[in-house]
Design an enzyme around this catalytic site. Structure first.
Site, PDB file in Angstrom:
ATOM      1  N   ARG A   1       0.827  -1.217   0.000  1.00 36.72           N
ATOM      2  CA  ARG A   1       0.000   0.000   0.000  1.00 36.72           C
ATOM      3  C   ARG A   1       0.858   1.262   0.000  1.00 36.72           C
ATOM      4  NH1 ARG A   1      -3.386  -0.561   5.137  1.00 36.72           N
ATOM      5  NH2 ARG A   1      -1.376  -1.374   5.785  1.00 36.72           N
TER       6      ARG A   1
ATOM      7  N   ASN B   1      -5.989  -2.849   2.340  1.00 38.71           N
ATOM      8  CA  ASN B   1      -5.950  -4.294   2.526  1.00 38.71           C
ATOM      9  C   ASN B   1      -7.372  -4.797   2.706  1.00 38.71           C
ATOM     10  OD1 ASN B   1      -3.161  -4.509   2.444  1.00 38.71           O
ATOM     11  ND2 ASN B   1      -2.917  -4.485   4.661  1.00 38.71           N
TER      12      ASN B   1
END
Length: 90
Positions: free
Chosen positions: A20, A38
């Site tokens: 990320r 996520n």
């Protein structure tokens, strides 16, 4: 300017490998807006929006990810929305 918005679901070893954070850095460098997060099933989900060529570049990056990621596949679909920045959604 030719803009597009895509929804991505990234499969493989993509959590716990700075996916990320790395995607946010790539997106900011390409002036791509949207978000990444996520998911509870171990995948990473993202929405990317910007100039078509820049979005294509972030999608290419998504297929590789950061050095410790092992991307198996990326599902891509068209999306809608209006975004200014690129955020990590928790």
């Amino acid at each position: 300017m030719d803009r597009k918005t895509l929804h991505l679901i990234i499969y493989g070893r993509v959590q716990g490998v700075f996916y990320r954070d790395s995607m946010r850095s790539q997106a900011q460098g390409l002036s791509v807006a949207g978000w990444v997060r996520n998911r509870s099933d171990g995948t990473v989900e993202a929405l990317v929006q910007g100039e078509a060529a820049a979005v294509d570049m972030i999608v290419q990056w998504a297929h590789r990810g950061p050095p410790h990621a092992r991307v198996e596949r990326v599902e891509i679909s068209f999306a809608q929305g209006e975004f200014r920045d690129f955020d990590i959604v928790r």
